[in-house]
Design a protein around this motif. Structure first.
Motif, mmCIF file in Angstrom:
data_model
loop_
_atom_site.group_PDB
_atom_site.id
_atom_site.type_symbol
_atom_site.label_atom_id
_atom_site.label_comp_id
_atom_site.label_asym_id
_atom_site.label_seq_id
_atom_site.Cartn_x
_atom_site.Cartn_y
_atom_site.Cartn_z
ATOM 1 N N ASN A 1 20.218 -9.022 45.279
ATOM 2 C CA ASN A 1 20.597 -8.179 44.154
ATOM 3 C C ASN A 1 22.004 -8.551 43.689
ATOM 4 O OD1 ASN A 1 21.241 -6.151 42.351
ATOM 5 N ND2 ASN A 1 21.520 -4.592 43.918
ATOM 6 N N PRO A 2 22.149 -9.145 42.497
ATOM 7 C CA PRO A 2 23.468 -9.578 42.039
ATOM 8 C C PRO A 2 24.258 -8.489 41.321
ATOM 9 C CG PRO A 2 21.828 -10.250 40.457
ATOM 10 C CD PRO A 2 21.083 -9.536 41.555
ATOM 11 N N LEU A 3 23.687 -7.302 41.187
ATOM 12 C CA LEU A 3 24.343 -6.235 40.436
ATOM 13 C C LEU A 3 25.168 -5.345 41.349
ATOM 14 C CD1 LEU A 3 21.380 -5.106 38.147
ATOM 15 C CD2 LEU A 3 23.303 -6.571 37.514
ATOM 16 N N GLU A 4 26.308 -4.922 40.855
ATOM 17 C CA GLU A 4 27.113 -3.963 41.593
ATOM 18 C C GLU A 4 26.405 -2.609 41.549
ATOM 19 O OE1 GLU A 4 31.029 -2.201 40.141
ATOM 20 O OE2 GLU A 4 31.699 -3.731 41.552
ATOM 21 N N GLY A 5 25.848 -2.196 42.681
ATOM 22 C CA GLY A 5 25.133 -0.929 42.734
ATOM 23 C C GLY A 5 23.647 -1.053 42.487
#
Length: 372
Positions: free
Chosen positions: A220-224
């Motif tokens: 998962n490359p997203l913050e959060g």
């Protein structure tokens, strides 16, 4: 059987994640990024698993493209960093590669080359990453020069890279997107902008092509994270076994330097995995590990060939008990590589690409019929 450390590669999960990238942007084509040996997963095997789904692949350099061609991959391959010297152009033509250009010398080399057929070319613009690409004010002249050479160049696209697409609310991302969209509109240019985080979270950045990379491998490359990223499946499971057990008294140290000292009478398991395999030596005490599907943690510094985990609350664990350092246990419990990376003060990319050659990759899945 040999040493029990193995990187299991789930090619069905890879295909699932590619479909997710594709389905999030139904009006775009998804370029499967398999540079750095498919982020440590094995580029040829991953390309074959995606060959019936992906219209094209992307790598960093011509050496990576040559490896794919030798492995039987005949789909288009984009060189994301372009050529490093002009004498690579005959090989680009011979291999049927697509080219990106980001510097004036590359443009001059391409315009001086005489290919038998025009080479599909993507032009990089520096919209704010300040790494590779032409400044926006210089881009139109480059575009028109290449557009005016149809015997050398075809399929012109505009490409850029986002610095902060992983942040779900970021002004700089909006600034970059506005700059590139203004250029694309003025040139009537098709675009390739969206990396993994932009593919997952920013539909406005979806172009003619997107470039899903690390998301293909389940990170998962997203913050959060968001609803889309939570659908990703881990592709690599790094698994091993307990090879020895020690019972120690409260206050006794474990490992080099005695960094960790037992707070109580403890049972310590030794795992066949270490930084000589690519497991990060910076992992701190408390880094999560699965043993027989149950969460426990690393205690003591990682050694070259071994690491140690706390088995005090896992009386069922013994010699030969299965260990998952990241990925999915056979009972379905998942230990996210992103969580492990956070304990190492790094990102999943470095862990995945850091797995060394002595760790065997075992592949499974990867049906060749698109089920979608």
């Amino acid at each position: 059987m040999g040493r029990p450390l193995v990187a299991d590669i789930d090619l069905d999960a890879l295909r699932h994640n590619y479909r997710l990238a594709r389905d999030l942007a139904p009006s775009s084509q998804a370029l499967a990024v398999i540079k750095a040996d498919a982020y440590g997963h094995g580029a040829v095997a991953c390309a074959h698993a995606l060959n019936d789904l992906a219209p094209a692949f992307a790598v960093a350099c011509i050496e990576e493209a040559e490896s794919l061609r030798r492995g039987g991959i005949d789909k288009p391959i984009v060189l994301l960093e372009g050529i490093f010297s002009r004498d690579e152009l005959p090989r680009v033509e011979e291999l049927g590669l697509w080219l990106s250009v980001h510097s004036e010398w590359q443009v001059e080399a391409l315009l001086a080359f005489r290919p038998r057929a025009p080479i599909p070319t993507w032009i990089k613009v520096d919209s704010g990453m300040h790494r590779l690409g032409f400044a926006p004010e210089h881009l139109p002249s480059v575009w028109h020069r290449l557009q005016d050479a149809p015997d050398r160049v075809s399929g012109l696209h505009l490409m850029s890279h986002f610095a902060t697409a992983d942040l779900l609310d970021d002004d700089y991302f909006q600034h970059q997107l506005a700059r590139i969209n203004e250029l694309a509109t003025s040139l009537d240019a098709p675009t390739c902008l969206a990396n993994s985080p932009a593919t997952l979270a920013w539909p406005r950045a979806h172009g003619a092509w997107n470039r899903p990379g690390v998301m293909l491998y389940g990170s998962n490359p997203l913050e959060g994270g968001n609803d889309a990223s939570r659908k990703l499946k881990p592709v690599m499971t790094l698994r091993s076994e307990i090879i020895a057990i020690r019972d120690i008294e409260a206050g006794e140290p474990v490992g080099y330097g005695g960094r960790w000292k037992a707070p109580r009478r403890s049972r310590i398991g030794v795992v066949a995995a270490g930084y000589g395999d690519g497991y990060d030596r910076h992992a701190i005490d408390g880094t999560p590990v699965l043993v027989e599907g149950q969460r426990t943690c690393l205690v003591g510094k990682v050694s070259m060939d071994m690491l140690t985990v706390d088995l005090t609350d896992l009386p069922q664990a013994g010699i030969g008990s299965r260990v998952v350092l990241w990925g999915q246990d056979r009972d379905g419990e998942i230990l996210s590589i992103d969580e492990v990376a956070s304990y190492c003060d790094t990102i999943s990319y470095t862990l995945l690409t850091g797995i060394l050659p002595r760790v065997p990759r075992h592949y499974h899945g990867g049906v060749q019929a698109d089920e979608a």
